[in-house]
Structure formats: C-alpha cells, structure tokens
Design a protein around this motif. Structure first.
Motif, PDB file in Angstrom:
ATOM      1  N   VAL A 118       0.854  -1.097  -0.001  1.00  0.00           N
ATOM      2  CA  VAL A 118      -0.068   0.013   0.069  1.00  0.00           C
ATOM      3  C   VAL A 118       0.953   1.381   0.120  1.00  0.00           C
ATOM      4  CG1 VAL A 118      -1.641   1.472   1.272  1.00  0.00           C
ATOM      5  CG2 VAL A 118      -2.020  -1.114   1.009  1.00  0.00           C
ATOM      6  N   ILE A 169       0.845   4.026  -2.687  1.00  0.00           N
ATOM      7  CA  ILE A 169       0.904   5.698  -2.531  1.00  0.00           C
ATOM      8  C   ILE A 169       1.898   6.611  -2.870  1.00  0.00           C
ATOM      9  CG2 ILE A 169       0.572   7.341  -0.581  1.00  0.00           C
ATOM     10  CD1 ILE A 169      -1.863   5.728  -0.777  1.00  0.00           C
ATOM     11  N   GLY A 222       1.775   5.904  -6.944  1.00  0.00           N
ATOM     12  CA  GLY A 222       0.338   5.897  -7.714  1.00  0.00           C
ATOM     13  C   GLY A 222       0.459   6.815  -8.922  1.00  0.00           C
ATOM     14  N   GLU A 223       0.763   7.833  -8.876  1.00  0.00           N
ATOM     15  CA  GLU A 223       0.674   8.909 -10.091  1.00  0.00           C
ATOM     16  C   GLU A 223       1.192   8.223 -11.408  1.00  0.00           C
ATOM     17  OE1 GLU A 223       1.743  12.751  -8.822  1.00  0.00           O
ATOM     18  OE2 GLU A 223       0.467  12.644  -6.872  1.00  0.00           O
ATOM     19  N   ILE A 259       0.794   5.799 -12.902  1.00  0.00           N
ATOM     20  CA  ILE A 259      -0.357   5.556 -13.830  1.00  0.00           C
ATOM     21  C   ILE A 259      -0.937   6.452 -14.539  1.00  0.00           C
ATOM     22  CG2 ILE A 259      -2.207   5.303 -12.216  1.00  0.00           C
ATOM     23  CD1 ILE A 259      -3.013   2.721 -13.244  1.00  0.00           C
ATOM     24  N   GLY A 270      -1.553  -3.446  -7.205  1.00  0.00           N
ATOM     25  CA  GLY A 270      -3.104  -3.167  -6.323  1.00  0.00           C
ATOM     26  C   GLY A 270      -3.926  -4.434  -6.392  1.00  0.00           C
ATOM     27  N   VAL A 295      -2.860  -6.490  -3.651  1.00  0.00           N
ATOM     28  CA  VAL A 295      -3.304  -6.239  -2.298  1.00  0.00           C
ATOM     29  C   VAL A 295      -4.891  -6.787  -2.158  1.00  0.00           C
ATOM     30  CG1 VAL A 295      -4.090  -4.322  -1.020  1.00  0.00           C
ATOM     31  CG2 VAL A 295      -2.096  -4.225  -2.053  1.00  0.00           C
ATOM     32  N   GLY A 349     -10.066   1.293  -8.265  1.00  0.00           N
ATOM     33  CA  GLY A 349      -9.125   1.406  -9.518  1.00  0.00           C
ATOM     34  C   GLY A 349      -9.384   0.655 -10.657  1.00  0.00           C
ATOM     35  N   ALA A 385     -12.099   2.092 -12.883  1.00  0.00           N
ATOM     36  CA  ALA A 385     -11.716   3.296 -13.467  1.00  0.00           C
ATOM     37  C   ALA A 385     -10.564   2.646 -14.689  1.00  0.00           C
ATOM     38  CB  ALA A 385     -10.743   4.243 -12.535  1.00  0.00           C
ATOM     39  N   TRP A 386      -9.633   1.675 -14.398  1.00  0.00           N
ATOM     40  CA  TRP A 386      -8.997   1.345 -15.457  1.00  0.00           C
ATOM     41  C   TRP A 386      -9.707   0.249 -16.451  1.00  0.00           C
ATOM     42  CZ3 TRP A 386      -4.428   2.304 -17.214  1.00  0.00           C
ATOM     43  CH2 TRP A 386      -3.549   1.522 -17.965  1.00  0.00           C
ATOM     44  N   GLU A 428      -8.500   8.458  -6.502  1.00  0.00           N
ATOM     45  CA  GLU A 428      -7.586   9.369  -6.321  1.00  0.00           C
ATOM     46  C   GLU A 428      -7.784  10.284  -4.741  1.00  0.00           C
ATOM     47  OE1 GLU A 428      -5.841  11.188 -10.426  1.00  0.00           O
ATOM     48  OE2 GLU A 428      -7.453  12.410  -9.312  1.00  0.00           O
ATOM     49  N   LYS A 486      -5.934   8.534  -1.692  1.00  0.00           N
ATOM     50  CA  LYS A 486      -4.551   9.004  -1.267  1.00  0.00           C
ATOM     51  C   LYS A 486      -4.266   9.665   0.107  1.00  0.00           C
ATOM     52  CE  LYS A 486      -0.419  10.913  -3.263  1.00  0.00           C
ATOM     53  NZ  LYS A 486       0.336  11.307  -4.590  1.00  0.00           N
ATOM     54  N   ILE A 516      -5.682   7.688   3.195  1.00  0.00           N
ATOM     55  CA  ILE A 516      -4.714   6.542   3.542  1.00  0.00           C
ATOM     56  C   ILE A 516      -3.396   7.246   4.106  1.00  0.00           C
ATOM     57  CG2 ILE A 516      -3.044   4.944   2.677  1.00  0.00           C
ATOM     58  CD1 ILE A 516      -5.304   4.135   0.664  1.00  0.00           C
TER      59      ILE A 516
HETATM   60  C1  HEM Z   1      -4.182  -0.837  -2.464  1.00  0.00           C
HETATM   61  C2  HEM Z   1      -4.475  -0.461  -3.866  1.00  0.00           C
HETATM   62  C3  HEM Z   1      -4.399   0.705  -4.432  1.00  0.00           C
HETATM   63  C4  HEM Z   1      -3.951   1.962  -4.066  1.00  0.00           C
HETATM   64  C5  HEM Z   1      -3.330   2.287  -2.535  1.00  0.00           C
HETATM   65  C6  HEM Z   1      -3.836   2.803  -5.238  1.00  0.00           C
HETATM   66  C7  HEM Z   1      -3.277   4.236  -5.097  1.00  0.00           C
HETATM   67  C8  HEM Z   1      -3.384   5.260  -6.132  1.00  0.00           C
HETATM   68  C9  HEM Z   1      -3.033   6.471  -6.173  1.00  0.00           C
HETATM   69  C10 HEM Z   1      -2.091   7.189  -4.761  1.00  0.00           C
HETATM   70  C11 HEM Z   1      -2.976   7.023  -7.191  1.00  0.00           C
HETATM   71  C12 HEM Z   1      -2.595   8.312  -7.654  1.00  0.00           C
HETATM   72  C13 HEM Z   1      -3.580   9.444  -7.401  1.00  0.00           C
HETATM   73  C14 HEM Z   1      -3.340  10.759  -7.680  1.00  0.00           C
HETATM   74  O1  HEM Z   1      -2.708  11.085  -8.895  1.00  0.00           O
HETATM   75  O2  HEM Z   1      -3.495  11.628  -7.045  1.00  0.00           O
HETATM   76  C15 HEM Z   1      -3.687   5.944  -8.269  1.00  0.00           C
HETATM   77  C16 HEM Z   1      -4.207   6.374  -9.311  1.00  0.00           C
HETATM   78  C17 HEM Z   1      -4.892   5.278 -10.401  1.00  0.00           C
HETATM   79  N1  HEM Z   1      -4.781   3.855  -9.985  1.00  0.00           N
HETATM   80 FE1  HEM Z   1      -4.663   3.334  -8.198  1.00  0.00          FE
HETATM   81  N2  HEM Z   1      -4.196   2.320  -6.329  1.00  0.00           N
HETATM   82  C18 HEM Z   1      -4.557   1.206  -5.902  1.00  0.00           C
HETATM   83  C19 HEM Z   1      -4.974   0.014  -6.731  1.00  0.00           C
HETATM   84  C20 HEM Z   1      -5.306   0.086  -7.956  1.00  0.00           C
HETATM   85  C21 HEM Z   1      -5.795  -0.838  -8.871  1.00  0.00           C
HETATM   86  C22 HEM Z   1      -5.745  -2.497  -8.623  1.00  0.00           C
HETATM   87  C23 HEM Z   1      -6.025  -0.289 -10.309  1.00  0.00           C
HETATM   88  C24 HEM Z   1      -6.504  -0.950 -11.664  1.00  0.00           C
HETATM   89  C25 HEM Z   1      -6.976  -2.387 -11.734  1.00  0.00           C
HETATM   90  C26 HEM Z   1      -5.707   1.157 -10.085  1.00  0.00           C
HETATM   91  C27 HEM Z   1      -6.089   2.216 -11.129  1.00  0.00           C
HETATM   92  C28 HEM Z   1      -5.567   3.520 -10.798  1.00  0.00           C
HETATM   93  C29 HEM Z   1      -5.694   4.563 -11.901  1.00  0.00           C
HETATM   94  C30 HEM Z   1      -6.729   4.223 -13.243  1.00  0.00           C
HETATM   95  C31 HEM Z   1      -5.460   5.640 -11.686  1.00  0.00           C
HETATM   96  C32 HEM Z   1      -5.488   7.082 -12.081  1.00  0.00           C
HETATM   97  C33 HEM Z   1      -6.740   7.746 -11.696  1.00  0.00           C
HETATM   98  C34 HEM Z   1      -7.000   9.045 -12.488  1.00  0.00           C
HETATM   99  O3  HEM Z   1      -6.014   9.655 -12.800  1.00  0.00           O
HETATM  100  O4  HEM Z   1      -7.987   9.600 -12.267  1.00  0.00           O
HETATM  101  N3  HEM Z   1      -5.287   1.331  -8.680  1.00  0.00           N
HETATM  102  N4  HEM Z   1      -3.646   4.855  -7.268  1.00  0.00           N
END
Ligand code: HEM
Ligand code: HEM
Length: 166
Positions: free
Chosen positions: A23, A27, A30-31, A33, A61, A64, A113, A116-117, A129, A132, A135
C-alpha cells in the motif's frame, strides 16, 4: 461472545506487513499510472514506459486485493487481541476507526481502481484519487499510535504485530 485471542497468528502478521509495504508503494508511485490512463481516455496509445508503470500499479494493487481477502478470512477465523485493559475509551475508538478505514481501503482502493482502469470510468478514478490523502493521514495516525504504545505507554501492542502468539 467468545474470548479474544492473546495475539495474532504468523500468517496474520506476515499479511499485515506485506500489505502495508504494498500500500505504501502504491501511495508513493500511484501517480505513475496517470499518463497511460489519460492516453487511454483520449483514445490514444500510451508510450511503452507509461504502460509498464501502469501495469505495475494495476498488478500490485490487485495483489493487495487478493491478500486483503485472505486477511479478512483469517481475521474472521482467529479474531484480534484486545487493546490493553487500561486503554482510554477515546483511544480505543481512534484505533478502531483507523483499523476500519484501513480495512476498507485495502478493498475499496483496488475495486475503484479496477473500475476506473478496465471500464474507463473517470469519475470513479477521481474517487480512487481521494483515497490517497485519506490513507496518508490514517496510516500516519495508525503508525504514530503503534509507536506511542511501544515507546511511551510501553505496552506489547507493537510487539504482538511482530511476533506470533505462542
Ligand atoms: C491498494 C491498492 C491501490 C492503491 C493504494 C492505489 C493508489 C493510487 C494512487 C495514490 C493514485 C494516484 C492518485 C493521484 O494522482 O492523486 C492512483 C491512481 C490510479 N490508480 Fe490506483 N491504487 C490501488 C490499486 C489500483 C488498481 C488495482 C487499479 C486498476 C486495476 C488502479 C488504477 C488506478 C488508476 C486508473 C489511477 C489513475 C486515476 C486518475 O488519474 O484519475 N489502482 N492509485
Ligand atoms: C498501509 C499500511 C497499513 C495498513 C493498511 C495497516 C492495517 C492494519 C489493520 C487493518 C490493523 C487491524 C488488525 C486487526 O484488528 O485485524 C492493523 C493493526 C496493527 N498495525 Fe497496521 N497497517 C499499516 C501500517 C502499519 C505501520 C506502518 C505500523 C507500525 C508503525 C503498523 C502497526 C500495527 C500494529 C502494531 C497493529 C496491531 C494493533 C493491535 O493489535 O491492537 N501498521 N494494521
């Protein structure tokens, strides 16, 4: 009601720390992606390195989520030890609330996530988002509580998350 266990099992402890590490990784990075996600949403092809970063975020993710399911199953099976008996009521609530939010996070972050993805749901991405800062604050309170228990109150609360109950 059955009595509470004296501590956590080895599997519960390993899962706690592996999930915590993953996790925190999510964090911090994360950005990364973002570029691939924005490219897909515009209907363009992301660059190879952007796609690699995105895949790392997705699969860490989803890992997790799998570990969270396992962890919840063990939690329901074995329970969790009670806080020290002289712990103040307000601190019990703070600790309990932090655990609740953290459990919710390890399920809801991967789920939002993935929506979204895989389904390109931008609004759900925004909810994802918001996770973040929530957490970051809750982990800070949670970790501070653990360290306070260990170094100030001198209880076994941190130790029991490091060493299984005999
Ligand atoms: C423990 C699990 C997860 C955590 C803690 C996490 C955390 C984060 C963080 C910190 C960001 C960046 C937010 C920002 O730019 O301010 C992010 C963005 C993103 N994450 Fe995750 N994530 C997790 C799991 C996943 C999974 C499993 C997927 C897809 C299958 C995913 C898809 C995305 C996408 C598509 C974004 C971009 C969202 C946007 O820009 O609107 N995440 N995530
Ligand atoms: C993202 C990171 C983390 C997550 C998601 C997380 C999650 C959790 C959850 C849900 C519990 C409740 C266990 C239960 O009752 O079943 C817990 C307990 C605990 N956590 Fe964390 N944690 C994280 C990071 C940390 C860190 C950094 C520390 C230490 C500095 C820590 C120390 C502890 C301790 C000592 C307990 C046991 C509390 C008790 O037995 O009453 N955690 N954690």
């Amino acid at each position: 009601m059955h009595s509470r266990p004296a501590g956590y099992t080895r599997a519960q402890i390993v899962l706690h720390w592996v999930i915590a590490a993953l996790v925190i990784f999510q964090i911090i990075f994360g950005e990364d992606i973002g570029p691939a996600f924005r490219a897909f949403r515009k209907g363009t092809e992301p660059a190879a390195d952007a796609l690699l970063s995105a895949n790392i975020h997705v699969y860490v993710g989803l890992t997790v989520l799998v570990l969270a399911v396992l962890r919840m199953a063990l939690r329901l099976r074995y329970g969790a030890p009670d806080l020290p008996p002289d712990e103040k009521m307000v601190m019990r609530y703070v600790a309990g609330l932090a655990h609740l939010v953290l459990y919710a996070a390890i399920f809801l972050m991967p789920l939002t996530g993935a929506l979204a993805w895989y389904l390109g749901m931008g609004e759900i991405g925004e909810i994802h988002e918001i996770g973040k800062p929530i957490i970051i604050v809750v982990v800070a309170v949670h970790a501070a509580g653990a360290l306070w228990q260990h170094f100030v109150a001198r209880t076994d609360v941190l130790r029991r998350m490091l060493k299984p109950a005999a």
